[in-house]
Scaffold this motif. Structure first.
Motif, mmCIF file in Angstrom:
data_model
loop_
_atom_site.group_PDB
_atom_site.id
_atom_site.type_symbol
_atom_site.label_atom_id
_atom_site.label_comp_id
_atom_site.label_asym_id
_atom_site.label_seq_id
_atom_site.Cartn_x
_atom_site.Cartn_y
_atom_site.Cartn_z
ATOM 1 N N ASP A 182 0.740 -1.035 0.389
ATOM 2 C CA ASP A 182 -0.089 0.303 0.091
ATOM 3 C C ASP A 182 1.138 1.758 -0.164
ATOM 4 N N PHE A 183 2.164 0.538 1.226
ATOM 5 C CA PHE A 183 3.132 2.246 0.856
ATOM 6 C C PHE A 183 2.904 2.802 -0.556
ATOM 7 N N LEU A 184 3.606 1.496 -1.631
ATOM 8 C CA LEU A 184 4.163 1.744 -2.715
ATOM 9 C C LEU A 184 3.577 1.953 -3.663
ATOM 10 N N ILE A 185 2.151 1.860 -3.323
ATOM 11 C CA ILE A 185 1.649 2.496 -4.262
ATOM 12 C C ILE A 185 0.719 3.336 -4.175
ATOM 13 N N ASP A 186 0.691 4.554 -3.220
ATOM 14 C CA ASP A 186 0.161 5.179 -2.790
ATOM 15 C C ASP A 186 1.357 6.395 -3.637
ATOM 16 N N MET A 187 2.202 5.831 -3.237
ATOM 17 C CA MET A 187 3.530 7.045 -3.528
ATOM 18 C C MET A 187 3.631 6.796 -4.988
ATOM 19 N N VAL A 188 3.525 6.265 -6.044
ATOM 20 C CA VAL A 188 3.991 6.221 -6.942
ATOM 21 C C VAL A 188 2.505 6.862 -7.376
ATOM 22 N N ALA A 189 1.378 6.199 -6.595
ATOM 23 C CA ALA A 189 -0.004 7.437 -7.858
ATOM 24 C C ALA A 189 0.558 8.477 -7.123
ATOM 25 N N ASN A 190 0.683 9.574 -5.799
ATOM 26 C CA ASN A 190 0.958 10.717 -5.495
ATOM 27 C C ASN A 190 2.109 11.267 -6.221
ATOM 28 N N HIS A 191 2.919 10.547 -7.020
ATOM 29 C CA HIS A 191 4.066 10.652 -7.418
ATOM 30 C C HIS A 191 3.467 10.737 -9.250
ATOM 31 N N THR A 192 2.955 10.150 -9.580
ATOM 32 C CA THR A 192 2.375 10.407 -11.159
ATOM 33 C C THR A 192 1.548 11.146 -10.700
ATOM 34 N N LEU A 193 0.353 11.909 -9.943
ATOM 35 C CA LEU A 193 -0.454 12.795 -10.152
ATOM 36 C C LEU A 193 0.483 13.905 -10.373
ATOM 37 N N PHE A 194 1.449 13.908 -9.277
ATOM 38 C CA PHE A 194 2.129 15.299 -9.801
ATOM 39 C C PHE A 194 2.943 15.327 -11.170
ATOM 40 N N ILE A 195 3.368 14.465 -11.768
ATOM 41 C CA ILE A 195 4.134 14.663 -13.235
ATOM 42 C C ILE A 195 2.750 14.913 -14.035
ATOM 43 N N LEU A 196 1.624 13.975 -13.911
ATOM 44 C CA LEU A 196 0.445 14.687 -14.212
ATOM 45 C C LEU A 196 0.391 15.452 -14.320
ATOM 46 N N SER A 197 0.203 16.282 -13.347
ATOM 47 C CA SER A 197 -0.170 18.119 -13.308
ATOM 48 C C SER A 197 1.077 19.210 -13.839
ATOM 49 N N SER A 198 2.667 18.846 -12.948
ATOM 50 C CA SER A 198 3.775 19.217 -13.884
ATOM 51 C C SER A 198 3.775 19.414 -14.562
ATOM 52 N N VAL A 199 3.922 18.579 -15.406
ATOM 53 C CA VAL A 199 4.457 18.231 -17.294
ATOM 54 C C VAL A 199 3.721 18.060 -17.949
ATOM 55 N N PHE A 200 2.377 18.038 -17.804
ATOM 56 C CA PHE A 200 1.089 17.366 -19.039
ATOM 57 C C PHE A 200 -0.162 18.454 -18.820
ATOM 58 N N ASN A 201 -0.071 19.392 -17.760
ATOM 59 C CA ASN A 201 -1.098 20.392 -17.534
ATOM 60 C C ASN A 201 -1.971 19.671 -17.218
ATOM 61 N N ALA A 202 -2.185 18.795 -16.354
ATOM 62 C CA ALA A 202 -3.479 18.043 -16.191
ATOM 63 C C ALA A 202 -3.883 17.934 -15.288
ATOM 64 N N SER A 203 -5.069 18.630 -14.853
ATOM 65 C CA SER A 203 -5.711 18.582 -13.781
ATOM 66 C C SER A 203 -6.694 17.497 -12.902
ATOM 67 N N GLY A 204 -5.552 16.421 -12.598
ATOM 68 C CA GLY A 204 -6.124 15.183 -11.884
ATOM 69 C C GLY A 204 -6.134 14.367 -10.310
ATOM 70 N N GLU A 205 -6.839 13.840 -10.358
ATOM 71 C CA GLU A 205 -7.149 13.715 -8.514
ATOM 72 C C GLU A 205 -7.394 12.567 -8.264
ATOM 73 N N ILE A 206 -6.456 12.200 -6.970
ATOM 74 C CA ILE A 206 -6.629 10.588 -5.799
ATOM 75 C C ILE A 206 -8.019 10.220 -5.550
ATOM 76 N N ILE A 207 -8.697 9.561 -5.586
ATOM 77 C CA ILE A 207 -9.921 9.224 -5.444
ATOM 78 C C ILE A 207 -9.322 8.167 -4.603
ATOM 79 N N THR A 208 -10.732 7.132 -4.042
ATOM 80 C CA THR A 208 -10.146 6.012 -3.076
ATOM 81 C C THR A 208 -8.849 4.879 -3.575
#
Length: 290
Positions: free
Chosen positions: A135-161
């Motif tokens: 769960d730690f690894l998955i959550d970390m990857v999800a958060n870092h992916t969201l960061f790349i998504l917003s900072s590089v792809f300029n897309a405003s996604g969000e993490i849900i459950t």
């Protein structure tokens, strides 16, 4: 036969079935146990005059082949044709390695390959079998992916459950397979199993964060393409089509190119790796020439 005895036999049979299923479901544990026993007690076996001790590792490779074959069968119900092919090839390769260990009187390169796989499994397994780590690894990857998504792809996604990233109403779940733990373990196992100076091994371990970061871009691209429906060619006919082309085709090609580049750099840093590959090819070539 008394009723009590019948109940005991039935109970024993149920226990046997349960244990058999558990063993099949956790076949990788068997592989790991066999490989560890072979590697740990190798010197003891040599002192006892058991020259063919390492050949027992062929049993582990047979079980590994079964594992990959079962994974291949599981992929038959999906549209992930690349992993379908890779697992089938891995099953065939594992069986061939088992056969080579049995018939070949040389330890090298089979011992090194066994060590490679053992180290890789030791790295992967905790993240698959320990929920907190997974769960730690998955959550970390999800958060870092969201960061790349917003900072590089300029897309405003969000993490849900449950580590699910949603973009424009299209959700993508980050699972353990999205973390690149297998690729990182693969390269870590390779680096650590080679007979090379420690300094070069430490330098080469920089590949691990490179793989991790490259995987974040892969995840972000797939989510961006799916969320914006970039690849709706009308072939599949559903909204999932964009995800299919982004994740199962383009991202796979991207991952392959990353692996090729890292493999090339590994060859440059470790001539020992090239020697290992050459010895494997030479061994197979001798069999063909016979």
């Amino acid at each position: 036969m008394h009723k009590y005895q019948k109940l005991n036999i039935q109970k024993l049979y149920q226990i046997y079935i349960y244990l058999t299923i558990r063993l099949l479901m956790n076949v990788m544990w068997i592989v790991l146990a066999i490989f560890l026993i072979i590697l740990i007690f190798e010197r003891v076996a040599e002192r006892l005059g058991i020259d063919r001790w390492y050949k027992l590792s062929s049993i582990g490779w047979i079980f590994l082949s079964i594992y990959w074959l079962s994974s291949f069968i599981a992929y038959l119900d999906t549209d992930d044709f690349v992993n379908m092919l890779l697992t089938l090839l891995a099953a065939i390769f594992s069986f061939i390695i088992a056969f080579k260990i049995i018939i070949d009187n040389r330890k090298y390169p089979w011992k090194n390959i066994t060590l490679w796989v053992t180290i890789s499994i030791l790295i992967i397994f905790p993240f698959y079998k320990i929920p907190i780590l997974r769960d730690f690894l998955i959550d970390m990857v999800a958060n870092h992916t969201l960061f790349i998504l917003s900072s590089v792809f300029n897309a405003s996604g969000e993490i849900i459950t449950d580590a699910t990233i949603i973009l424009n109403g299209f959700p993508v779940s980050i699972v353990i397979g999205c973390t690149a733990i297998e690729s990182m373990a693969f390269f870590a196992g390779l680096i650590l199993c080679l007979n090379a100076p420690l300094k070069r091994k430490i330098i080469a371990l920089v590949f691990i964060p490179v793989i991790y970061i490259a995987n974040l871009f892969r995840n972000a691209f797939a989510i961006y393409a799916y969320g914006n429906q970039l690849f709706q060619f009308g072939i599949i006919g559903t909204a999932h089509e964009s995800f299919f082309w982004a994740h199962n085709v383009i991202a796979k090609i991207y991952s392959f190119l990353v692996v090729v580049i890292l493999a090339y750099l590994t060859f440059k840093i470790f001539p020992e790796f090239l020697t290992l590959i050459e010895d494997i090819i030479s061994s197979f070539k001798k069999d063909v020439d016979k």
